[in-house]
Motif scaffolding. Sequence first.
Motif: not given
Length: 176
Positions: A75-79, A107-114, A145-149, A163-165
Amino acid sequence: MSTKKWLIDPTHSEIGFKVKHMMFTNVTGKFQNYSASIETEGDDFENAKIEFSGAIDSITTGNTDRDAHLLSADFFDAEQFPEIKFEATSFKKIDEADFELKGNLTLHGVTKQVQLDTEFSGLMKDPWGNTKAGFIISGKINRKDWNLNWNAALETGGVLVSEEVRLNIELQFIKQ
């Protein structure tokens, strides 16, 4: 007009999220370690500069095993990606209490507009003379959208994690 700085009051705020599990019940979670600030011209919040950051390893869902899985590379790969960030690009007044908040979520190395719906709860003085502002923010993002697949198929069809949060955020800020 002078610029005003507002800092989050974490003891009276909550950064929460909700995700469907097995397509029929929700699992909720929240960040326990975060910071946020707002810069305004006077006490008018329209076009405010808003920033938020949260520590990924502070996510809690009330279940230690699930929390460990969320922090893992599935998921988030917090490290590798220890922080979530949001920076507003616009904060537009719709009516007396409602605003449209747009910004970049990293989030997770990806930036997207919300885009998030924001209710301004108003200004209030606390018993110690501090001016506080309250906001309720809600919205939805698609985690893919943030590669949390990560997911798992269910025998009955469908998937384990939606998929929806949904974002459920209650914020109290203190004027500095």
